[in-house]
Design a protein around this motif. Structure first.
Motif, mmCIF file in Angstrom:
data_model
loop_
_atom_site.group_PDB
_atom_site.id
_atom_site.type_symbol
_atom_site.label_atom_id
_atom_site.label_comp_id
_atom_site.label_asym_id
_atom_site.label_seq_id
_atom_site.Cartn_x
_atom_site.Cartn_y
_atom_site.Cartn_z
ATOM 1 N N MET A 158 0.848 -1.188 0.000
ATOM 2 C CA MET A 158 0.000 0.000 0.000
ATOM 3 C C MET A 158 0.884 1.240 0.000
ATOM 4 S SD MET A 158 -3.075 1.131 -0.068
ATOM 5 C CE MET A 158 -3.962 -0.388 0.300
ATOM 6 N N SER A 159 0.558 2.213 -0.825
ATOM 7 C CA SER A 159 1.419 3.370 -1.023
ATOM 8 C C SER A 159 1.188 4.450 0.030
ATOM 9 C CB SER A 159 1.173 3.975 -2.403
ATOM 10 O OG SER A 159 -0.145 4.507 -2.481
ATOM 11 N N VAL A 160 2.161 5.360 0.096
ATOM 12 C CA VAL A 160 2.017 6.605 0.839
ATOM 13 C C VAL A 160 1.655 7.673 -0.178
ATOM 14 C CG1 VAL A 160 3.207 8.355 2.193
ATOM 15 C CG2 VAL A 160 3.641 5.937 2.646
ATOM 16 N N LEU A 161 0.572 8.393 0.062
ATOM 17 C CA LEU A 161 0.147 9.479 -0.811
ATOM 18 C C LEU A 161 0.699 10.787 -0.261
ATOM 19 C CD1 LEU A 161 -1.557 10.832 -3.055
ATOM 20 C CD2 LEU A 161 -3.509 10.759 -1.462
ATOM 21 N N VAL A 162 1.489 11.467 -1.062
ATOM 22 C CA VAL A 162 2.034 12.764 -0.692
ATOM 23 C C VAL A 162 1.338 13.824 -1.535
ATOM 24 C CG1 VAL A 162 4.089 14.202 -0.540
ATOM 25 C CG2 VAL A 162 4.259 11.748 -0.086
ATOM 26 N N VAL A 163 0.706 14.769 -0.876
ATOM 27 C CA VAL A 163 -0.039 15.818 -1.570
ATOM 28 C C VAL A 163 0.772 17.100 -1.480
ATOM 29 C CG1 VAL A 163 -2.238 17.026 -1.758
ATOM 30 C CG2 VAL A 163 -2.181 14.686 -0.842
ATOM 31 N N GLY A 164 1.292 17.538 -2.628
ATOM 32 C CA GLY A 164 2.088 18.752 -2.671
ATOM 33 C C GLY A 164 3.548 18.477 -2.967
ATOM 34 N N ALA A 165 4.084 19.141 -4.001
ATOM 35 C CA ALA A 165 5.468 18.927 -4.418
ATOM 36 C C ALA A 165 6.336 20.142 -4.134
ATOM 37 C CB ALA A 165 5.531 18.577 -5.905
ATOM 38 N N GLY A 166 6.126 20.747 -2.965
ATOM 39 C CA GLY A 166 7.049 21.749 -2.473
ATOM 40 C C GLY A 166 8.165 21.067 -1.700
ATOM 41 N N PRO A 167 8.987 21.830 -0.981
ATOM 42 C CA PRO A 167 10.114 21.229 -0.264
ATOM 43 C C PRO A 167 9.708 20.137 0.719
ATOM 44 C CG PRO A 167 10.414 23.593 -0.419
ATOM 45 C CD PRO A 167 9.037 23.306 -0.935
ATOM 46 N N ALA A 168 8.617 20.331 1.477
ATOM 47 C CA ALA A 168 8.204 19.323 2.459
ATOM 48 C C ALA A 168 7.737 18.046 1.774
ATOM 49 C CB ALA A 168 7.094 19.874 3.358
ATOM 50 N N GLY A 169 6.881 18.190 0.757
ATOM 51 C CA GLY A 169 6.351 17.015 0.069
ATOM 52 C C GLY A 169 7.417 16.245 -0.677
ATOM 53 N N LEU A 170 8.296 16.958 -1.368
ATOM 54 C CA LEU A 170 9.364 16.281 -2.103
ATOM 55 C C LEU A 170 10.297 15.533 -1.152
ATOM 56 C CD1 LEU A 170 10.137 19.090 -4.699
ATOM 57 C CD2 LEU A 170 9.248 16.811 -5.232
ATOM 58 N N THR A 171 10.608 16.160 -0.019
ATOM 59 C CA THR A 171 11.482 15.504 0.953
ATOM 60 C C THR A 171 10.822 14.267 1.537
ATOM 61 O OG1 THR A 171 12.511 17.620 1.511
ATOM 62 C CG2 THR A 171 12.781 15.821 3.084
ATOM 63 N N ALA A 172 9.551 14.374 1.910
ATOM 64 C CA ALA A 172 8.838 13.215 2.444
ATOM 65 C C ALA A 172 8.806 12.083 1.425
ATOM 66 C CB ALA A 172 7.422 13.613 2.851
ATOM 67 N N ALA A 173 8.531 12.429 0.162
ATOM 68 C CA ALA A 173 8.445 11.413 -0.883
ATOM 69 C C ALA A 173 9.793 10.720 -1.098
ATOM 70 C CB ALA A 173 7.955 12.046 -2.183
ATOM 71 N N VAL A 174 10.878 11.498 -1.152
ATOM 72 C CA VAL A 174 12.204 10.905 -1.326
ATOM 73 C C VAL A 174 12.537 9.994 -0.148
ATOM 74 C CG1 VAL A 174 14.685 11.392 -1.374
ATOM 75 C CG2 VAL A 174 13.126 12.728 -2.801
ATOM 76 N N THR A 175 12.240 10.455 1.068
ATOM 77 C CA THR A 175 12.585 9.688 2.256
ATOM 78 C C THR A 175 11.874 8.341 2.276
ATOM 79 O OG1 THR A 175 12.924 11.764 3.472
ATOM 80 C CG2 THR A 175 12.702 9.741 4.768
ATOM 81 N N VAL A 176 10.579 8.333 1.992
ATOM 82 C CA VAL A 176 9.826 7.074 1.948
ATOM 83 C C VAL A 176 10.328 6.195 0.798
ATOM 84 C CG1 VAL A 176 7.552 6.023 1.632
ATOM 85 C CG2 VAL A 176 7.787 8.078 3.032
ATOM 86 N N ALA A 177 10.587 6.813 -0.356
ATOM 87 C CA ALA A 177 11.012 6.051 -1.536
ATOM 88 C C ALA A 177 12.339 5.348 -1.313
ATOM 89 C CB ALA A 177 11.111 6.984 -2.738
ATOM 90 N N ARG A 178 13.218 5.923 -0.504
ATOM 91 C CA ARG A 178 14.519 5.309 -0.247
ATOM 92 C C ARG A 178 14.385 3.958 0.460
ATOM 93 N NH1 ARG A 178 18.226 8.215 3.029
ATOM 94 N NH2 ARG A 178 19.983 7.386 1.854
ATOM 95 N N TYR A 179 13.232 3.694 1.060
ATOM 96 C CA TYR A 179 12.978 2.412 1.709
ATOM 97 C C TYR A 179 12.350 1.396 0.762
ATOM 98 C CZ TYR A 179 14.093 4.457 6.251
ATOM 99 O OH TYR A 179 14.751 5.051 7.309
#
Length: 451
Positions: A1-22
């Motif tokens: 099941m995915s993590v949905l990140v809403v918003g591609a500003g600095p916070a959203g991009l960082t959260a997405a990269v961090t989760v994706a690294r796992y």
């Protein structure tokens, strides 16, 4: 099941990269067709650069902006010979290198977002949908969140399910509204304007270059910010005048300046803080959680640190490496930071702070930096931090097998880090001691903004 990140500003991009690294699936949706086209924030703190170093993009980020010292040169105008240099809370390169393997950078937000987005595209487990907005969020079956999406180009709609939702969708956050979370704080403090222009101003400034140039002449008072190459931003409290060439000549003190003005924008100094950072499986980060004025240069860095903190905790829970209680530490740790930085940014002198008081706040309690020799390579203790956490052990610790997550220290380094010679220290991926985070679960809330 995915993590949905809403918003591609600095916070959203960082959260997405961090989760994706796992290796976990991530769906990032952004209502804009592209990242921001405005320089916006330019201060990239020491701790933020440490995160980018751990991702392997430090050099690329630093190259996207000018090489400056993060201090303010305050003068009547940009090129006036009389003036003084003031601390703004960020260390110089030499000061930073005493406590970190890296140092602050000056990178405009539009360039930084493009770098982060391109980095994110390199993960095969990530889907990115731009020009796509979330129109509704509601609880789904089996502990999921259902999100209704709309393609803003075709008006096509669809519904997706996610294990968790990261609301990094700005001050008018759809996620915050769906989560039923209110905000508090004074709101709008002042109206400002910014003029983006191109001019060869570095030719007039000599060898000493700074991250911000406050202008004190009452007729043109404001700030000038380098935004990469010959691009600059002139910001001032709104007085009804557009950023004309004559106004820029007065602010810079260059009588024959012929600036190429590319954009004039209006914005507001606003301070608001979400009353909570979480409802169930929906979390807030960045401007959705806190609006912070530009004073102090903490807004973008706070957002990035939000995204990283939330990202690794979501990953650990989804992978079964920690129980759901770990997610309770997100608000307990991040809301006090948002509160502190928001309050600082409310103060007229909030731009000026000594490095000695601000740098520890930026580093956030992570393990102390020290240089080590690993197979002939010089590495920082921060370079040892792994995705699964890290165990540092003293030289006389009972025998443990060395590996990617366990590192035996020499006596001097163990002593520097406060580890007994036969002791150990367990660190989470952000470099903070696991034991300290356990104590947070027993502590009270963060407090409220002054009204």
């Amino acid at each position: 099941m995915s993590v949905l990140v809403v918003g591609a500003g600095p916070a959203g991009l960082t959260a997405a990269v961090t989760v994706a690294r796992y290796g976990l699936p991530v769906l990032l949706v952004e209502r804009r067709p592209d990242t921001t086209s405005l320089p916006r924030a330019t201060a990239v703190s020491t701790r933020t650069m440490e995160l980018f170093r751990s991702w392997g993009i430090e050099d690329r980020v630093r190259a996207a902006g000018p090489d400056v010292t993060w201090q303010a040169r305050v003068a009547r105008n940009l090129t006036a010979p009389e003036g003084f240099v003031a601390d703004v809370g960020f260390p110089t390169r030499d000061q930073a290198l005493e406590v970190s393997p890296t140092w602050p950078a000056c990178v405009p937000q539009d360039a930084l977002e493009q770098i982060l987005l391109e980095h994110l595209r390199g993960f095969p487990n990530v889907r990115i949908h731009q020009a796509t907005e979330v129109t509704d969020l509601y609880d789904g079956p089996d502990g999921t969140v259902l999100a209704r999406l709309r393609d803003r180009r075709t008006d096509a709609g669809r519904t997706v399910a996610a294990a968790y939702v990261v609301g990094a969708d700005g001050p008018r956050s759809v996620v915050r509204e769906a989560a039923g979370i209110g905000t508090e704080g004074p709101g709008v403090l002042a109206d400002y304007s910014s003029t983006m222009f191109h001019a060869p101003l570095w030719d007039h400034l000599g060898e000493h270059r700074y991250g911000i140039y406050p202008v004190t002449d009452p007729d043109v008072s404001g700030v000038l910010l380098p935004a990469g190459g010959d691009r600059w931003v002139y910001g001032r409290e709104t007085d009804g005048r557009d950023g004309t060439a004559a106004l820029l000549r007065a602010a810079t003190g260059v009588a024959d300046l012929r600036p190429r003005i590319t954009r004039e924008a209006r914005f507001r100094f606003t301070v608001r803080l979400a009353r909570r950072y979480r409802t169930g499986r929906m979390f807030l980060a960045g401007d959705a959680a806190h609006q912070i004025t530009p004073r102090g240069g903490t807004g973008m860095n706070t957002a990035i640190h939000d995204g990283h903190d939330l990202g690794w905790k979501l990953a650990w829970v989804l992978l079964g490496w920690a129980g759901p209680r770990l997610l309770d530490t997100y608000e307990a740790e991040r809301r006090p930071v948002g509160l502190r930085n928001a309050e600082r940014s409310m103060q007229p002198d909030g731009s000026y702070r000594p490095t000695t008081s601000e740098l520890p706040n930026d580093l956030g309690g992570r393990v102390q930096h020290a240089w080590l020799d690993r197979d002939g390579t010089r590495v920082s203790t921060l370079d040892l931090l792994g995705l699964r956490g890290t165990l540092l052990v003293g030289p006389r610790h009972p025998r443990v097998e060395p590996g990617p997550d366990t590192h035996r220290l020499d006596a001097a380094t163990a002593d520097l880090l406060g580890i007994e010679q036969a002791g150990s220290l367990l660190l989470h991926p952000d470099g903070r001691p696991a034991a300290a985070r356990e104590l947070l679960l027993q502590e009270a809330g963060a407090g409220d903004l002054r009204r």
